[in-house]
Scaffold this active site. Structure first.
Site, PDB file in Angstrom:
ATOM      1  N   LYS A  39       0.803  -1.145   0.209  1.00 14.55           N
ATOM      2  CA  LYS A  39      -0.003  -0.058  -0.047  1.00 14.55           C
ATOM      3  C   LYS A  39       0.655   1.412  -0.141  1.00 14.55           C
ATOM      4  CE  LYS A  39      -2.055  -1.461   3.897  1.00 14.55           C
ATOM      5  NZ  LYS A  39      -3.022  -1.502   5.105  1.00 14.55           N
ATOM      6  N   GLY A  40       2.158   1.264   0.373  1.00 12.92           N
ATOM      7  CA  GLY A  40       3.018   2.279   0.670  1.00 12.92           C
ATOM      8  C   GLY A  40       3.000   3.419  -0.547  1.00 12.92           C
ATOM      9  N   GLU A  68       7.506   2.221  -7.011  1.00 14.47           N
ATOM     10  CA  GLU A  68       7.598   2.146  -5.664  1.00 14.47           C
ATOM     11  C   GLU A  68       7.788   3.097  -4.844  1.00 14.47           C
ATOM     12  OE1 GLU A  68       7.224   0.109  -3.211  1.00 14.47           O
ATOM     13  OE2 GLU A  68       8.103  -1.899  -3.503  1.00 14.47           O
ATOM     14  N   ASP A  69       7.276   3.193  -3.451  1.00 18.53           N
ATOM     15  CA  ASP A  69       7.844   4.228  -2.486  1.00 18.53           C
ATOM     16  C   ASP A  69       9.249   4.259  -1.866  1.00 18.53           C
ATOM     17  OD1 ASP A  69       6.701   1.858  -1.332  1.00 18.53           O
ATOM     18  OD2 ASP A  69       6.463   2.905   0.430  1.00 18.53           O
ATOM     19  N   ASP A 101      14.187  -0.817   0.042  1.00 18.37           N
ATOM     20  CA  ASP A 101      14.755  -0.946   1.251  1.00 18.37           C
ATOM     21  C   ASP A 101      15.893  -2.296   1.485  1.00 18.37           C
ATOM     22  OD1 ASP A 101      15.624  -0.660   4.082  1.00 18.37           O
ATOM     23  OD2 ASP A 101      13.333  -0.734   4.802  1.00 18.37           O
ATOM     24  N   LYS A 140      17.395   3.392   0.103  1.00 18.31           N
ATOM     25  CA  LYS A 140      17.950   3.345   1.131  1.00 18.31           C
ATOM     26  C   LYS A 140      19.221   2.472   1.029  1.00 18.31           C
ATOM     27  CE  LYS A 140      15.426   3.705   5.230  1.00 18.31           C
ATOM     28  NZ  LYS A 140      14.842   2.952   6.636  1.00 18.31           N
TER      29      LYS A 140
HETATM   30  C1  PRP Z   1       7.168  -1.222   2.248  1.00 12.70           C
HETATM   31  C2  PRP Z   1       7.250  -0.507   1.101  1.00 12.70           C
HETATM   32  C3  PRP Z   1       8.168  -1.255  -0.006  1.00 12.70           C
HETATM   33  C4  PRP Z   1       8.791  -2.280   0.841  1.00 12.70           C
HETATM   34  C5  PRP Z   1      10.200  -1.986   0.664  1.00 12.70           C
HETATM   35  O1  PRP Z   1       6.039  -2.275   1.968  1.00 12.70           O
HETATM   36  O2  PRP Z   1       5.951  -0.017   0.722  1.00 12.70           O
HETATM   37  O3  PRP Z   1       7.079  -2.000  -0.838  1.00 12.70           O
HETATM   38  O4  PRP Z   1       8.521  -2.233   2.156  1.00 12.70           O
HETATM   39  O5  PRP Z   1      11.061  -2.824   1.670  1.00 12.70           O
HETATM   40  P1  PRP Z   1      12.091  -3.932   1.196  1.00 12.70           P
HETATM   41  O6  PRP Z   1      12.867  -3.221  -0.033  1.00 12.70           O
HETATM   42  O7  PRP Z   1      12.914  -4.288   2.415  1.00 12.70           O
HETATM   43  O8  PRP Z   1      11.108  -4.962   0.523  1.00 12.70           O
HETATM   44  P2  PRP Z   1       5.425  -2.983   3.372  1.00 12.70           P
HETATM   45  O9  PRP Z   1       5.763  -4.498   3.101  1.00 12.70           O
HETATM   46  O10 PRP Z   1       5.598  -2.533   4.575  1.00 12.70           O
HETATM   47  O11 PRP Z   1       3.891  -2.815   3.061  1.00 12.70           O
HETATM   48  P3  PRP Z   1       3.095  -1.530   2.824  1.00 12.70           P
HETATM   49  O12 PRP Z   1       3.454  -1.012   1.301  1.00 12.70           O
HETATM   50  O13 PRP Z   1       1.676  -2.158   2.796  1.00 12.70           O
HETATM   51  O14 PRP Z   1       3.549  -0.479   3.689  1.00 12.70           O
END
Ligand code: PRP
Length: 180
Positions: free
Chosen positions: A42-43, A97-98, A101, A129
């Site tokens: 959802k991010g 993507e937001d 990470d 990041k």
């Molecule tokens: C967050 C964000 C990315 C992902 C990045 O999503 O929106 O999709 O983490 O992290 P990574 O590179 O370590 O995989 P999350 O799984 O927290 O779900 P959300 O989008 O619903 O917040």
């Protein structure tokens, strides 16, 4: 400022300018190609909505939802909770993507979508990041908004325990909020 925020890392104005910059670049690359923008829920929703409104060539949008299981996301086990609703075979696809990470999410989504045989597949991420990247994940986003330090950031779609997504800026969360 929201009381749980230690500092604003990226302001609304900086985000607005960056969205324009990124959208300009995508408008140049995808003019007349009828691209499909894919958001990973959802991010990404806030960034996604702002980005596609700056796209000035005909395009389509679609969404995926994935989740990690078997512990933390660092385990790298990902399942598709919601798949695309359109066929991307032979189409030009851009993943929005937001945040990039550890890389688990993007690495999975990129390979998963590649398996659907798009004509092209590129990645546009608002935040990167790099200090958190899992060894072995070598994907390089084609478009990156901001490279950020290893801080716990929330806002503009990013959450902590599902909160703070509605903040219009990207802020650093006070450690006492997530350490309790
Ligand atoms: C967050 C964000 C990315 C992902 C990045 O999503 O929106 O999709 O983490 O992290 P990574 O590179 O370590 O995989 P999350 O799984 O927290 O779900 P959300 O989008 O619903 O917040």
């Amino acid at each position: 400022m929201e009381k749980s925020i230690k500092e604003i890392l990226i302001t609304e104005e900086q985000i607005r300018q960056k969205v324009e910059e990124l959208a300009d670049a995508l408008n140049k690359e995808y003019a007349g190609k009828n691209p499909i923008f894919v958001g990973v829920l959802k991010g990404v929703v806030i960034f996604f909505a702002d980005m596609v409104r700056k796209i000035n060539t005909p395009c389509e949008i679609d969404f995926m939802c994935i989740s990690s299981y078997g512990g933390t996301s660092s385990t790298g086990n990902v399942v598709v909770k919601k798949d695309l609703s359109v066929d991307i075979k032979g189409r030009h696809v851009v993943i929005l993507e937001d945040i990039y990470d550890t890389g688990n999410s993007l690495d999975f989504v990129y390979k998963y979508l590649l398996g659907k045989e798009p004509a092209s597949l590129k990645i546009c991420t608002l935040l990167d990041k790099p200090e958190r990247r899992k060894p072995g994940i070598t994907l390089v986003p084609d478009y990156t908004g901001f490279v950020i330090p290893n801080e716990f950031v929330v806002g503009y779609g990013l959450d902590f325990n599902e909160h703070y997504r509605n903040l219009p800026y990207i802020g650093v969360l006070k450690p006492e909020v997530y350490q309790n």
